[in-house]
Design a protein around this motif. Sequence first.
Motif, PDB file in Angstrom:
ATOM      1  N   PRO A 214       0.808  -1.230   0.000  1.00  0.00           N
ATOM      2  CA  PRO A 214       0.000   0.000   0.000  1.00  0.00           C
ATOM      3  C   PRO A 214       0.835   1.272   0.000  1.00  0.00           C
ATOM      4  O   PRO A 214       0.457   2.260  -0.633  1.00  0.00           O
ATOM      5  N   LEU A 215       1.982   1.255   0.673  1.00  0.00           N
ATOM      6  CA  LEU A 215       2.848   2.434   0.690  1.00  0.00           C
ATOM      7  C   LEU A 215       3.430   2.692  -0.695  1.00  0.00           C
ATOM      8  O   LEU A 215       3.560   3.851  -1.116  1.00  0.00           O
ATOM      9  N   TYR A 216       3.788   1.623  -1.419  1.00  0.00           N
ATOM     10  CA  TYR A 216       4.279   1.787  -2.785  1.00  0.00           C
ATOM     11  C   TYR A 216       3.212   2.424  -3.676  1.00  0.00           C
ATOM     12  O   TYR A 216       3.502   3.294  -4.517  1.00  0.00           O
ATOM     13  N   LEU A 217       1.955   1.986  -3.514  1.00  0.00           N
ATOM     14  CA  LEU A 217       0.872   2.527  -4.328  1.00  0.00           C
ATOM     15  C   LEU A 217       0.637   4.003  -4.035  1.00  0.00           C
ATOM     16  O   LEU A 217       0.439   4.814  -4.948  1.00  0.00           O
ATOM     17  N   LEU A 218       0.646   4.348  -2.755  1.00  0.00           N
ATOM     18  CA  LEU A 218       0.447   5.752  -2.384  1.00  0.00           C
ATOM     19  C   LEU A 218       1.592   6.618  -2.906  1.00  0.00           C
ATOM     20  O   LEU A 218       1.379   7.772  -3.306  1.00  0.00           O
ATOM     21  N   ALA A 219       2.814   6.062  -2.917  1.00  0.00           N
ATOM     22  CA  ALA A 219       3.941   6.800  -3.484  1.00  0.00           C
ATOM     23  C   ALA A 219       3.721   7.044  -4.978  1.00  0.00           C
ATOM     24  O   ALA A 219       4.021   8.133  -5.501  1.00  0.00           O
TER      25      ALA A 219
END
Length: 410
Positions: A34-39
């Motif tokens: 999820p952090l990769y997607l938000l980035a």
Amino acid sequence: MHDTTALLIELGAIILALGLLGRLAGRIGFSPIPLYLLAGLAFGHGGLLPMNASEEFIATGAEIGVILLLLLLGLEYSASELVTNLKTQYPSGIVDFVLNALPGAAAALILGWGPVAAVALAGVTWISSSGVIAKVLGDLGRLGNRETPVILGVLVIEDLAMAVYLPLLTALLAGLSLAGGSLTLLISLGTVSIVLYVALRHGRLISRAVSSDNPEMLLLVVLGLTLFVAGIAQELQVSAAVGAFLVGIALSGEVAEGAHNLLAPLRDLFAAVFFVFFGLSTDPADIPPVIVPALILAVVTALTKIATGWYATRRAGIGVRGRLRAGGTLVARGEFSIVIAGLAVGVEPRIGPLATAYVLILVIIGPLTARWTEPIGRRFLRTPPPSGKPTSAPPAPTAPESTSTAATAS
């Protein structure tokens, strides 16, 4: 020269950010997906800091990421195990289709988008993300769990079903005749059959031809073979992911183990790039207008995927905890859903933003359901927690041997 400099700066910034986010996720015991997607949302069009110079490079890296994820997943299992899973899991594949495709088709018809859009949205809600799920299984240390072969069996059936579904959808979208659509379907089915036959009958010969004591040569040959087969498969209207998975199935023994060790770091890098690209390709401004129907559809199909995992693992004789883990793991949607939506936007433009919001919701929720469905479900079902025995304790007599201490620990 200026373009090259901008490309290097953007790539360096993105990869550095991914590394820092991955470390943060590891410290809090959370999946980094999820952090990769938000980035990706932050760096993409309409985001806080758009990056344009590296977009084409990242798109190619994202495709390689999906291919490597499926290749290494295939390396975990032999061709005979694949065939056994397909033979035993096909009823679960039928249940999976009915429970998860029908909500998408119904939503499109309720919204007045027509039958072709209904077929497309059915595919968006039906197919779980093999890429996300492969990453989650690795992050949570569950590759050796009893329920994992069942999960993979469902995913393989879905991926192979794409060899039938995508040509049919393409024919519907293009308005092709019955003869044209049938020819496309026959080509795709023939390609899958040939590759699977080669993997089953001549896997040892392939492994022997690929084998090398030189790690550099082994890396180049396996990676080159995988990309070549994936490209040919995609050219023939078969998923590149299916081609990569079947290459992994075809390799066995020491070759598979050596290739896995060499390619794992590359997989982690390019898989992270894939998730960032997914976010980059989404304009945050398109999400709010469709967030309510996307949320409703996400909740309904998250529950139907949990039901699918429960049914499939119950058929395999796996206990309640394994059933809950399997159901939660199957929730995430991803790469195939976006491909399907991309094909269908010409017929119904509104399907693009809806599918993007839907997939973003489930690709963020998916790692959470994979981790928390079991403990939450155990409370509601009043199932006793693990007994606290050491991981070295032998498994119960009814359980087959596990390939990882993670199975006994969980």
